[in-house]
Design an enzyme around this catalytic site. Structure first.
Site, PDB file in Angstrom:
ATOM      1  N   PHE A   1       0.692  -1.177  -0.457  1.00  0.00           N
ATOM      2  CA  PHE A   1       0.227   0.270  -0.084  1.00  0.00           C
ATOM      3  C   PHE A   1       1.222   1.438   0.234  1.00  0.00           C
ATOM      4  O   PHE A   1       1.852   1.302   0.371  1.00  0.00           O
ATOM      5  CB  PHE A   1      -0.961   0.165   0.908  1.00  0.00           C
ATOM      6  N   GLU A   2       0.404   2.402  -0.659  1.00  0.00           N
ATOM      7  CA  GLU A   2       1.012   3.603  -0.937  1.00  0.00           C
ATOM      8  C   GLU A   2       1.913   4.292   0.531  1.00  0.00           C
ATOM      9  O   GLU A   2       2.057   4.415   0.513  1.00  0.00           O
ATOM     10  CB  GLU A   2       0.473   4.214  -1.879  1.00  0.00           C
ATOM     11  N   THR A   3       0.420   3.629   1.428  1.00  0.00           N
ATOM     12  CA  THR A   3       0.797   4.290   2.848  1.00  0.00           C
ATOM     13  C   THR A   3       2.207   4.019   4.067  1.00  0.00           C
ATOM     14  O   THR A   3       1.922   4.112   4.901  1.00  0.00           O
ATOM     15  CB  THR A   3      -0.263   3.374   3.334  1.00  0.00           C
TER      16      THR A   3
END
Lengths: 325, 259, 325, 259
Positions: B54-56
Site C-alpha cells: 500500500f502507498e501508505t
C-alpha cells in the site's frame, strides 16, 4: 524547533501560539487514520482563516478545515476519505465554487516535497508525472507565484538527466521543497520534551514534522521522560524539533489511532452526509465544534458506548469485527 | 453436460477478472475499494506468493479484514514492514522492484491509450466536477511495469480526450512513454462492469478482449465515446464456484466492497 | 529481490551465489559496529577478487576486504575504525601503494547515493562539499568512467538552483545513484522470508539494501515466520528485497551488535597491530581466515571467555564497564 | 591570595576550552575522540540543555560511557531517537535546525581560512600519506552555523595551502562561502595543544585568540607555516577545579581519550 526540556501545553494555547491567520500549515495522518483531529477542531473553534494548507491525502482533517472556511489555498495530492467519501465533500464543493485555490500534485511528489524541506534542499527529483497535466496545469498562476515569496516561481520543472543515461533515466521532474510555519501531528506516545513515538504506519508525518518551522505533537499517552528513551529505535520524532506537546486522549477521533482505537464509521458517515448540505453542515459545525468547549466535550457528546465500540483489539490494533456498513 | 448456472454480480466478476491477471510472485499495488478485493482474491486463489503493498507504507500485508481506505489500520495486519509513503513509492520507482509491480487503479475518465483522469471535469481552475485528484495513482502509473484499471463502462467515462491527464497510460501511442521519459510498462487491461479491455502490443490502443455473459461487443461500443477493435473479443470465463466462495467468504463477508 | 517464502541458505552458498569476481558490492554497518564480518571473512576465504566496493564509513569490514586483496576499486567517505585505527591500516597502505583506485565522497553524499539508488532516481541534490576538492578531484578519470558503463560519466555535478532562490539555496551538488550487484547486512533478527529487524542505529543499511540488485541478510536470531510480523513497525527490511537469509550468531564479531555483544577491543587492537606489517598480516589471514573452515571455527578460536566478556548488558545494549584500553 | 597550582594536561585544557564554546541550547555535532569529550564536558558543566547528535543517527545521546567511535553502541544510550545517517545529516542541512548546530571537527591540515584536509598529503591519486577522508566532516563544515576545530599545533599541519580541501572553512575569504553557495557560518575557533585561534569577523582570517600558560604568542607562530595576528591574544583562563573534576570523573574515568 526548541531545545527546552519541558514543552507541555494546553491545546488551545498551542494552537493560539503557533497557528495564525494565513499560516502555511500541514497536518499528519492519512485519510481516516491518525489525523490530529482535536487540533483541527481547535483551529476551527478559534476561527483561524486563510490557511495555506499542504496535504498529500490527509483526508478527514483537510476536509473539515476546508468546510469550516479556514483554508484559502491548498496544495494537495488527494482529497478523499476512503469509502466514506471517495472525494471529500467540502473539498469538492469549495473547489467547484472557487472558494479555495487548489494546486495538484501526486502523493509521492507531496512526500518528496516535505522530504526536501526536511533535508534542507530546494527540490528533489522523481520520474512521476512525466507526460501528465500535473506538469502542464498550474493551480497557482505565475503572477500569483511571483507576488508571494512563500510560493516557488515554478510549480515543478522537467529536466534532462544531467548524468546522461545513468540510472536508466532520460528525464526527471524536480519538485520544490515545502517549508511550513507549523505542522501538527498526533502520536500514540510522547514525553514532555517532545520525543514522540508513532505506532503503525508513519505516512509522511516524519517528513512533514522535519520540514516545519514549528511542530505541535498531540498524543494519546504523555509518558515519563525515560519511557521512550529506553528504546530510541522506535521514536521517529526527536524532541528537538518539537515546540509543543499536548496530551489529548482520543486526539485523532473520529479517525483511527492504531493500537488505541479504530475510525468511527458512524461519525464519518454522519459527517459525510451533513457536509452535502449547507444548512446541515452549519448545524454540524455548531453542534460538534463551535458549541463545544474542547475535545473532551466532543467525546462526551459521542458517548462512552461509541468509544468502546471502536476500541482497538490488542492483537490487531483495530476493532476486529466492527460493523463498518 | 453444462455446469449449473452460478449467480454472481458484475462487481464479483470484476474482482475475479482482475485477480486472474495477477501472477504468483507479483508485487500488487492496490488502492481503495474493488482493487483491494482483487488483490486479496488473487492471494487466496491463484497467486499465494503475490505481495500486497500500500502507498501508505504497509509492505506485504496479510489483510485479515478488508480495509476501507489504504490508510485503514487493517492494512498493517502482519505486514513484513510498516513504513511510510516515501518507502512505498520508492519500491515502485526503483527499477528492480518496480519491474515486478502490478498497479491496480481506478479513474473518472479514460481514453483509448489508457490515460486516466481522476482530477477534474471541465476547466482545471474552474471545474464543473472536482474529483479526489491523483493520490498515488500518477506515481504508480508513471513507474511500475503493468497497470490494471477498474472503470464503470459509461460513455462519459470512456472519452476521446480526458479533461485532465492525471495518470499516464500509453500517452499518445507506442512511443509516448519513452519520449516523455517514463520507464516501465503501461496499462495492460481495463476491467469494467461489462468487459475486459486490453491494449494492443503494437499500437497501444485499447481493444475489446472479453465481454461478460449477457452483453455483446456492439452493446459495449455503445458505452464508449471512441471505437475500439472488437475482432479479438471472446466471452469471459465466468467465475468458478471456488472463486466466488473465496471472494465472498474470505475476502468480503460483510460485503463492504461487494455491496 | 525475491518473493519466495523461504530464503534460508548457508553462508558459503550465499556468498558463492551472489558475490563474484568484479562484483559491485556494499556492506552494512559503520566503523566498529554491525559490519557483516562473517560474510566478509567468507568472501576472503573464497578468494573473490576485483570487487568494486561502495562504502560510507564501514570501517573494519572494508579494511579486511582491502587487506586481503579482494578489492580493486573503492568509492568511500571514510576509511577509519574509530580509536582503533583513525585511518584504517590496510586501506591506507593500499591507497599509498596504488593497489586500489579510490574516489572520495562525504558520508552524507554516500548515503544520498545509496538513497538515490533505492529511490530509483539518477541523482540527489545536496549543498555538501561546495567549494571543496571532493568536487574538484576525481579518483576515477574521465576515460576510465566512459569505458565502464557501471560508473557514471561524472563524479558529481554542480548546478545552479533551478528554482531561483527557493530554499535559500543558490547552488546544489548532484550526487549520482549507486546500484550494487550485492549488498550484505547483518541484522539482529530475521525470518526465513527475509523480513529483518535491525536494533539500534540503522546507519545507511536500509538505503544500501534497497539500492542493491541482490541482498544477503545474516542474522543473530532466525525467528519464526510471524514473530517479526507481529510488530511490522520495527522491521526496516521488507522480505521482498532479500535474496538470502543466513543464520550466523556473532556474525558481526569482532564488531559490535547492539543488544547482543560489544566490539572486541582485543581483537580489533591485535588486527590493527598485525595489519601494519606484511608478514604479520599474512599470518593473521592464515590464522583467522584461510586456516579456518567457517565463522563458528573463528569464534571457537577466540574462546568463550572473550565472547562472555563482550556480552551486552540488557539495560544499555553494550558491555558496561568493558576494559577498552 | 593565589589559588594553589592545579596540574592538568594540554588535552584536558583543550577539551575544556572547547566545552566553554558550547552554549546552552546548542545542538552539538561531534566526531570521535576529544570532540566527544568536549561535548560531554559541556553538557555536564556549562550547557545542560545542549543536545548531542552523531552522524550515525543518534539524536540527543545521554552518553553514560565515552564512545570510541561515532558508531559505538554507547552513543545510543537513552537517546531521543535512533535513526540513520540520512536523518542525522538532514538535521545539519535543514536551515532551521542547522542554524543551531555547532560542529566539532579535527583534521590533518588547516589553512588561514580554516579550510581542512583530512584526505591526503601529496598528489591525490598518488598520495605520500593517505588519511581517513571526510567521513561526515565535509557535510558538517558545509552546512552548519559554527564549527570548532581541534588540531595539533605543528608547522606541517598549519599550512599555507592544504594539499586537499576536504572540509570548507571560509574558503578564500569573506565572500568565499557565499560565492560557493554554502549557507550557514564557518569555523569559529581552532583549539590546539598550545592555543585557541579565532577567525576575524571581517577578513575571516585566523588570529591568535588565547595562548596556554607556559607558551607565548611568538612561540606559537613558530609552529605555523603562515603568520597570524597576535595582537588580540591573552592567556587562557586555566581549567577550574570543578571543570577538571567533572572531566576526569564523569566524562573519561578510564582516560580512554584523555590518555
Amino acid at each position: 524547533m526548541n531545545t527546552a526540556p519541558d514543552k507541555r501545553m494546553g491545546l488551545a494555547e498551542a494552537v493560539a501560539r503557533f497557528v495564525f491567520d494565513g499560516a502555511h500549515i500541514s497536518i499528519g495522518g492519512f485519510t481516516i487514520n491518525r489525523n490530529p483531529m482535536a487540533a483541527v477542531y481547535e483551529i476551527i473553534r478559534q476561527r483561524i482563516k486563510n490557511l495555506h494548507l499542504y496535504a498529500h491525502s490527509n483526508g478527514q482533517g483537510v476536509d473539515e478545515l476546508v468546510g469550516a472556511g479556514c483554508v484559502a489555498k491548498v496544495e494537495i495530492a488527494y482529497g478523499g476519505s476512503g469509502r466514506f467519501a471517495p472525494t471529500c465533500i467540502c473539498f469538492r464543493q469549495a473547489v467547484e465554487n472557487q472558494k479555495i485555490a487548489v494546486e495538484d500534485y501526486s502523493n509521492y511528489q507531496m512526500t518528496l516535497r516535505f522530504l526536501a524541506g526536511a533535508m534542507g534542499v530546494p527540490f528533489l527529483p522523481t520520474r512521476s508525472s512525466l507526460g501528465t497535466d500535473i506538469i502542464e496545469k498550474w493551480g497557482f498562476p505565475a503572477s500569483m507565484r511571483r507576488a508571494d515569496p512563500q510560493i516557488p516561481d515554478h510549480k515543478l520543472l522537467v529536466m534532462d538527466n544531467p548524468f546522461g543515461a545513468w540510472g536508466q533515466t532520460t528525464k526527471v521532474v524536480l519538485v520544490p521543497a515545502i517549508q511550513t510555519d507549523i505542522t501538527i501531528l498526533h502520536a500514540q506516545k510522547a514525553d514532555a520534551n517532545g520525543t514522540a513515538r508513532i505506532e503503525g504506519l508513519t505516512f509522511a508525518d516524519v517528513e512533514q514534522a522535519k520540514s516545519a518551522r514549528h511542530v505541535i505533537v498531540t498524543c494519546e499517552d504523555l509518558v515519563e521522560p525515560n519511557a521512550l528513551r529506553a528504546c530510541p529505535d522506535r521514536n521517529q520524532i526527536p524532541g528537538l524539533i518539537v515546540d509543543a506537546v499536548v496530551h489529548v486522549p482520543f486526539g485523532a477521533y473520529p479517525t483511527a489511532c492504531y493500537r488505541y482505537y479504530d475510525y468511527d464509521p458512524v461519525y464519518l458517515k454522519d459527517y459525510s452526509q451533513s457536509a452535502r448540505d449547507d444548512l446541515q453542515h452549519q448545524a454540524y459545525l455548531e453542534r460538534w465544534i463551535y458549541g463545544l468547549q474542547d475535545h473532551p466535550a466532543l467525546l462526551e457528546q459521542v458517548g462512552a458506548a461509541r468509544l468502546e465500540m471502536i476500541k482497538a483489539d490488542p492483537g490487531t490494533g483495530y476493532a476486529k469485527g466492527l460493523d463498518r456498513r | 453436460m453444462k455446469a449449473p448456472m452460478m449467480e454472481y454480480t458484475a462487481r464479483e466478476l470484476m474482482a475475479i477478472a482482475a485477480a486472474r491477471k495477477i501472477n504468483d510472485g507479483d508485487i500488487v499495488f492496490c488502492g481503495t475499494g474493488i482493487s483491494m478485493l482483487a488483490a486479496m482474491a488473487a492471494k487466496h486463489i491463484n497467486a499465494p506468493n503475490s505481495i500486497i503493498i500500500f502507498e501508505t507504507g504497509a509492505i506485504d500485508s496479510q489483510l485479515e479484514e478488508i480495509p476501507l481506505a489504504v490508510a485503514d489500520p487493517r492494512v498493517m495486519f502482519w505486514a513484513s514492514a510498516n513504513g511510510g509513503l516515501a518507502d512505498a513509492f520508492a519500491i515502485m520507482q526503483n527499477p528492480i522492484t518496480g519491474q515486478r509491480v502490478v498497479g491496480i487503479l481506478g479513474a473518472a475518465q479514460i481514453d483509448r491509450f489508457g490515460n486516466l483522469n481522476s482530477t477534474a471535469i471541465g476547466d482545471y481552475t474552474r471545474p464543473t466536477v472536482r474529483f479526489s485528484g491523483s493520490g498515488g495513482a500518477c506515481d504508480v502509473a508513471s513507474c511500475v511495469r503493468r497497470t490494471i484499471i477498474f472503470m464503470q463502462h459509461e460513455r462519459r467515462k470512456f472519452v476521446s480526450q480526458v479533461d485532465y491527464l492525471t495518470s499516464p497510460g500509453w500517452l499518445n501511442g507506442p512511443e509516448g512513454r519513452d519520449k516523455a521519459g517514463l520507464s516501465g510498462g503501461g496499462p495492460e487491461a481495463v476491467i469494467t462492469n461489462l468487459a475486459v479491455m486490453g491494449f494492443d502490443d503494437h499500437t497501444r490502443e485499447m481493444f475489446l478482449e472479453a465481454y461478460y455473459p449477457g452483453t455483446t461487443p456492439t452493446q459495449i461500443l455503445a458505452h464508449m465515446e471512441f471505437t475500439v477493435d472488437i475482432s479479438r473479443a471472446r466471452e469471459i470465463q465466468p467465475p468458478t464456484a471456488r472463486e466466488l466462495q473465496i471472494l465472498r467468504e474470505q475476502c468480503d463477508p460483510q460485503r463492504l466492497i461487494l455491496g
